[in-house]
Design a protein around this motif. Structure first.
Motif, PDB file in Angstrom:
ATOM      1  N   VAL A  86     -16.495 -17.142  27.614  1.00  0.00           N
ATOM      2  CA  VAL A  86     -17.199 -18.037  27.064  1.00  0.00           C
ATOM      3  C   VAL A  86     -18.062 -18.875  28.671  1.00  0.00           C
ATOM      4  O   VAL A  86     -17.282 -18.911  29.520  1.00  0.00           O
ATOM      5  CB  VAL A  86     -17.081 -19.135  26.112  1.00  0.00           C
ATOM      6  CG1 VAL A  86     -16.077 -20.455  26.172  1.00  0.00           C
ATOM      7  CG2 VAL A  86     -18.277 -19.581  25.745  1.00  0.00           C
ATOM      8  N   ASN A 116     -25.209 -16.471  17.418  1.00  0.00           N
ATOM      9  CA  ASN A 116     -25.980 -18.347  16.779  1.00  0.00           C
ATOM     10  C   ASN A 116     -25.350 -19.202  18.104  1.00  0.00           C
ATOM     11  O   ASN A 116     -24.148 -19.653  17.854  1.00  0.00           O
ATOM     12  CB  ASN A 116     -26.091 -18.643  15.767  1.00  0.00           C
ATOM     13  CG  ASN A 116     -26.683 -17.909  14.742  1.00  0.00           C
ATOM     14  OD1 ASN A 116     -27.893 -17.364  14.905  1.00  0.00           O
ATOM     15  ND2 ASN A 116     -26.005 -17.329  13.586  1.00  0.00           N
ATOM     16  N   THR A 117     -26.215 -19.829  18.211  1.00  0.00           N
ATOM     17  CA  THR A 117     -25.858 -21.010  19.076  1.00  0.00           C
ATOM     18  C   THR A 117     -25.936 -22.401  18.714  1.00  0.00           C
ATOM     19  O   THR A 117     -27.237 -22.626  17.658  1.00  0.00           O
ATOM     20  CB  THR A 117     -26.169 -21.063  20.697  1.00  0.00           C
ATOM     21  OG1 THR A 117     -28.001 -21.293  20.558  1.00  0.00           O
ATOM     22  CG2 THR A 117     -26.138 -19.833  21.461  1.00  0.00           C
ATOM     23  N   ASN A 118     -25.297 -23.513  19.092  1.00  0.00           N
ATOM     24  CA  ASN A 118     -25.798 -24.799  18.992  1.00  0.00           C
ATOM     25  C   ASN A 118     -25.814 -25.532  20.399  1.00  0.00           C
ATOM     26  O   ASN A 118     -24.789 -25.669  20.638  1.00  0.00           O
ATOM     27  CB  ASN A 118     -24.795 -25.405  17.404  1.00  0.00           C
ATOM     28  CG  ASN A 118     -23.618 -25.586  17.757  1.00  0.00           C
ATOM     29  OD1 ASN A 118     -23.039 -24.932  18.930  1.00  0.00           O
ATOM     30  ND2 ASN A 118     -23.051 -26.525  16.520  1.00  0.00           N
ATOM     31  N   PHE A 119     -26.385 -26.938  19.999  1.00  0.00           N
ATOM     32  CA  PHE A 119     -26.089 -27.745  21.549  1.00  0.00           C
ATOM     33  C   PHE A 119     -25.990 -29.138  20.602  1.00  0.00           C
ATOM     34  O   PHE A 119     -26.923 -29.736  19.904  1.00  0.00           O
ATOM     35  CB  PHE A 119     -27.511 -27.366  22.981  1.00  0.00           C
ATOM     36  CG  PHE A 119     -27.198 -25.728  22.875  1.00  0.00           C
ATOM     37  CD1 PHE A 119     -27.953 -25.072  22.385  1.00  0.00           C
ATOM     38  CD2 PHE A 119     -26.240 -25.550  24.221  1.00  0.00           C
ATOM     39  CE1 PHE A 119     -27.750 -23.797  23.261  1.00  0.00           C
ATOM     40  CE2 PHE A 119     -26.557 -24.617  24.763  1.00  0.00           C
ATOM     41  CZ  PHE A 119     -27.139 -23.226  24.181  1.00  0.00           C
ATOM     42  N   GLY A 165     -17.077 -22.574  21.870  1.00  0.00           N
ATOM     43  CA  GLY A 165     -17.603 -24.029  22.490  1.00  0.00           C
ATOM     44  C   GLY A 165     -16.225 -24.639  23.480  1.00  0.00           C
ATOM     45  O   GLY A 165     -15.899 -24.159  24.542  1.00  0.00           O
ATOM     46  N   THR A 168     -27.133 -24.251  28.514  1.00  0.00           N
ATOM     47  CA  THR A 168     -27.109 -22.708  28.343  1.00  0.00           C
ATOM     48  C   THR A 168     -25.776 -22.122  27.790  1.00  0.00           C
ATOM     49  O   THR A 168     -24.769 -22.509  29.130  1.00  0.00           O
ATOM     50  CB  THR A 168     -27.929 -21.242  28.967  1.00  0.00           C
ATOM     51  OG1 THR A 168     -27.393 -21.297  30.368  1.00  0.00           O
ATOM     52  CG2 THR A 168     -29.979 -21.988  28.991  1.00  0.00           C
ATOM     53  N   ILE A 169     -25.259 -21.329  26.898  1.00  0.00           N
ATOM     54  CA  ILE A 169     -24.102 -20.939  26.318  1.00  0.00           C
ATOM     55  C   ILE A 169     -24.340 -19.432  26.753  1.00  0.00           C
ATOM     56  O   ILE A 169     -24.987 -18.398  25.843  1.00  0.00           O
ATOM     57  CB  ILE A 169     -23.263 -21.639  25.452  1.00  0.00           C
ATOM     58  CG1 ILE A 169     -22.067 -21.121  25.206  1.00  0.00           C
ATOM     59  CG2 ILE A 169     -24.153 -21.541  24.450  1.00  0.00           C
ATOM     60  CD1 ILE A 169     -21.709 -22.041  24.130  1.00  0.00           C
ATOM     61  N   SER A 170     -23.040 -18.262  26.685  1.00  0.00           N
ATOM     62  CA  SER A 170     -23.416 -17.249  26.334  1.00  0.00           C
ATOM     63  C   SER A 170     -21.704 -15.943  26.938  1.00  0.00           C
ATOM     64  O   SER A 170     -20.467 -17.500  27.229  1.00  0.00           O
ATOM     65  CB  SER A 170     -24.016 -16.464  27.448  1.00  0.00           C
ATOM     66  OG  SER A 170     -22.906 -16.532  28.466  1.00  0.00           O
ATOM     67  N   ARG A 171     -21.150 -15.972  26.402  1.00  0.00           N
ATOM     68  CA  ARG A 171     -20.215 -15.256  25.899  1.00  0.00           C
ATOM     69  C   ARG A 171     -20.099 -13.880  26.239  1.00  0.00           C
ATOM     70  O   ARG A 171     -20.842 -12.927  25.976  1.00  0.00           O
ATOM     71  CB  ARG A 171     -19.368 -15.442  24.473  1.00  0.00           C
ATOM     72  CG  ARG A 171     -20.536 -15.161  23.188  1.00  0.00           C
ATOM     73  CD  ARG A 171     -20.119 -15.157  22.016  1.00  0.00           C
ATOM     74  NE  ARG A 171     -18.547 -14.361  21.303  1.00  0.00           N
ATOM     75  CZ  ARG A 171     -18.203 -14.440  20.553  1.00  0.00           C
ATOM     76  NH1 ARG A 171     -18.554 -16.575  19.355  1.00  0.00           N
ATOM     77  NH2 ARG A 171     -17.066 -14.093  19.764  1.00  0.00           N
ATOM     78  N   ILE A 179     -21.197 -21.276  21.015  1.00  0.00           N
ATOM     79  CA  ILE A 179     -21.468 -19.858  20.025  1.00  0.00           C
ATOM     80  C   ILE A 179     -20.765 -19.367  19.169  1.00  0.00           C
ATOM     81  O   ILE A 179     -19.288 -19.156  18.959  1.00  0.00           O
ATOM     82  CB  ILE A 179     -21.775 -19.023  21.716  1.00  0.00           C
ATOM     83  CG1 ILE A 179     -22.803 -17.827  21.704  1.00  0.00           C
ATOM     84  CG2 ILE A 179     -20.357 -19.116  22.510  1.00  0.00           C
ATOM     85  CD1 ILE A 179     -23.140 -17.269  23.022  1.00  0.00           C
ATOM     86  N   ALA A 181     -21.442 -27.777  23.294  1.00  0.00           N
ATOM     87  CA  ALA A 181     -22.205 -25.882  23.154  1.00  0.00           C
ATOM     88  C   ALA A 181     -21.215 -25.293  22.516  1.00  0.00           C
ATOM     89  O   ALA A 181     -20.462 -25.386  22.941  1.00  0.00           O
ATOM     90  CB  ALA A 181     -23.012 -25.778  24.160  1.00  0.00           C
TER      91      ALA A 181
END
Length: 115
Positions: A78, A56-59, A35, A68-71, A51, A49
């Motif tokens: 991340v 699953n993600t939350n903002f 996060g 946007t978040i990615s890993r 992940i 944010a």
């Protein structure tokens, strides 16, 4: 020894974009949660944010549609892509990893959005 190293951040004008990265070393188990949090002067640290391992993600409501978040699990990294930045996004941003019930934090990086 677990270490989280952040990169990115800096100064940008309103409407601009920045990308933050956070890479972990020393972790040998799956990272359940990655996060990004931020803390502005005089305010409490808040979740921006997150992940989860399943994707699953939350903002935070304030960043939905802009961040946007990615890993990358293979790299234990991340990313936080921040678009349409606003002055109210100015804060120190911290990454946090959760693995085997323990929290690990990055060193923090300043993001300043201003003319």
């Amino acid at each position: 020894q677990v270490q989280l190293v952040q990169s990115g951040g800096g100064f940008v004008q309103p409407g601009g974009s920045l990308r933050l990265s956070c890479a972990a070393s020393g972790i040998i188990f799956s990272i359940n949660f990655m996060g990004w949090y931020r803390q502005a002067p005089g305010k409490e640290r808040e979740l921006v944010a997150g992940i989860f391992i399943g994707g699953n993600t939350n903002f935070a409501d304030s960043v939905k549609g802009r961040f946007t978040i990615s890993r990358d699990n293979a790299k234990n990294t991340v990313y936080l892509q921040m678009n349409s930045l606003k002055p109210e996004d100015t804060a120190v941003y911290y990454c946090k990893f959760v693995t085997r019930g323990r929290n690990y934090w990055g060193q923090g990086t300043q993001v300043t959005v201003s003319l």
